[in-house]
Design a protein around this motif. Structure first.
Motif, short mmCIF file in Angstrom:
data_model
loop_
_atom_site.label_atom_id
_atom_site.label_comp_id
_atom_site.label_asym_id
_atom_site.label_seq_id
_atom_site.Cartn_x
_atom_site.Cartn_y
_atom_site.Cartn_z
N ILE A 139 0.84 -1.20 0.00
CA ILE A 139 0.00 0.00 0.00
C ILE A 139 0.87 1.25 0.00
O ILE A 139 0.55 2.24 -0.67
N LEU A 140 1.97 1.22 0.75
CA LEU A 140 2.88 2.36 0.77
C LEU A 140 3.36 2.71 -0.63
O LEU A 140 3.41 3.88 -1.02
N PHE A 182 4.35 10.98 -0.12
CA PHE A 182 5.57 10.21 -0.38
C PHE A 182 5.92 9.41 0.87
O PHE A 182 5.53 9.76 1.99
N ILE A 183 6.67 8.33 0.67
CA ILE A 183 7.12 7.49 1.78
C ILE A 183 8.31 8.16 2.46
O ILE A 183 9.23 8.64 1.80
N TYR A 232 6.32 5.84 7.07
CA TYR A 232 4.97 6.39 6.99
C TYR A 232 4.83 7.14 5.68
O TYR A 232 5.82 7.39 4.97
N VAL A 233 3.59 7.44 5.31
CA VAL A 233 3.35 8.27 4.14
C VAL A 233 3.10 9.69 4.63
O VAL A 233 2.24 9.92 5.48
N ALA A 234 3.87 10.62 4.11
CA ALA A 234 3.74 12.02 4.48
C ALA A 234 3.05 12.79 3.37
O ALA A 234 3.10 12.40 2.20
N ILE A 279 11.88 -2.08 0.76
CA ILE A 279 11.98 -1.03 -0.25
C ILE A 279 13.40 -1.02 -0.82
O ILE A 279 14.38 -0.97 -0.08
N SER A 280 13.48 -1.05 -2.14
CA SER A 280 14.78 -1.04 -2.80
C SER A 280 14.65 -0.27 -4.11
O SER A 280 13.64 0.41 -4.33
#
Length: 322
Positions: A203-204, A223-224, A245-247, A310-311
């Protein structure tokens, strides 16, 4: 729901429960259940985004970002040393929207006890108190006589600022389970919760680098990121380690050329940065007392590796090449 659609969802959720899935499976889950998620606002917000992921001009996140923009623009433009706006004169019409937004955050019971009239009555009084010039986007006081209680309510609505993330990991997972149960999809709730971190990672990525369009104000972007706000080792000891988190980010244009960038939480997760990010993406930040912490700074070109971390495509290709 047609039997063939239900069967597709059933097969998809079995992959997710077994942990053999990627972001396309999660995206498909939201897409296929989008017409059948009535009453589940957080699920619908993400499902609507999946359906219209170029730019968002409606929905929970869009409204939250726009409300925050209005609140913080008022603070930047009208707090000292700037001149405050005059409620008995004319001012930007979005101030009326700010007052109504803040009034909705005050409980109905509190409104009645403190001001002796309902929130609905307050809105009716507010609409008669000001005349809106939609062309100039100006609100003008109508000179109508109103009670001290009314003006006290207006002042209260302008005196506080409440900012909370509209989406949280546990709530979103709960709504996913709720939508599945409502549509009589056979599930193992424990397995879904077991994979909740991986689902959240997907979802992120869906929400990363998305533009949100406001009706008449500046746009915003999500954005993450991570959000430790640490200055010293003591801060680190008193607070939990930073999570992904998503900001939401937007720019406020103040008076005299003043420009303020605001970043605030949209989707809070339980995911520790160092556990869910490729270590090669982490940067070391030195705090005031020389303590080192790991931070992450991401651009648009990111993916999930086979471990759901995340990569970046080039980093994953390096592994395969070697």
């Amino acid at each position: 729901m047609k039997p063939i659609e239900k069967n597709k969802i059933q097969k998809n959720i079995e992959k997710i429960q077994n942990g053999i899935f990627d972001e396309s499976n999660v995206e498909n889950l939201f897409m296929t259940l989008r017409p059948y998620c009535k009453g589940y606002k957080k699920f619908k917000e993400i499902a609507d985004f999946v359906a219209h992921n170029d730019a968002r001009d409606r929905g929970i996140v869009n409204k939250v970002l726009e409300d925050r923009y209005i609140i913080l623009t008022a603070y930047v433009r009208y707090l000292p040393p700037n001149k405050p706006f005059d409620l008995l004169d004319e001012f930007p019409s979005w101030i009326i929207r700010l007052i109504k937004n803040q009034a909705n955050l005050i409980e109905k019971k509190v409104f009645l006890e403190e001001f002796k009239f309902s929130r609905t009555t307050f809105f009716e009084k507010l609409d008669t108190a000001y005349i809106i010039d939609h062309q100039l986007k100006i609100a003008r006081y109508s000179k109508r006589a109103l009670s001290i209680s009314f003006w006290n309510a207006v002042e209260k609505c302008l005196s506080f600022c409440r900012i909370q993330a509209p989406l949280k990991q546990d709530d979103v997972i709960k709504e996913i389970i709720g939508v599945l149960k409502t549509n009589k999809i056979i599930i193992n709730e424990n397995l879904i919760r077991k994979n909740s971190d991986k689902i959240t990672m997907c979802i992120l990525l869906l929400l990363h680098k998305t533009v949100y369009k406001f009706e008449e104000l500046n746009n915003a972007e999500t954005f993450i990121s991570d959000d430790p706000h640490y200055k010293s080792k003591k801060d680190m000891e008193e607070r939990t380690p930073p999570n992904l988190y998503v900001a939401g980010s937007f720019v406020i244009n103040g008076f005299n050329g003043q420009v303020v960038e605001v970043i605030s939480p949209i989707f809070n997760t339980n995911l520790k940065v160092e556990e869910w990010c490729d270590s090669r993406l982490l940067i070391t930040e030195i705090l005031e007392d020389k303590t080192e912490i790991k931070r992450i700074n991401l651009d648009a070109d990111i993916v999930l590796d086979e471990n759901f971390k995340i990569s970046k495509p080039d980093l994953i290709n390096q592994i395969y090449a070697s």
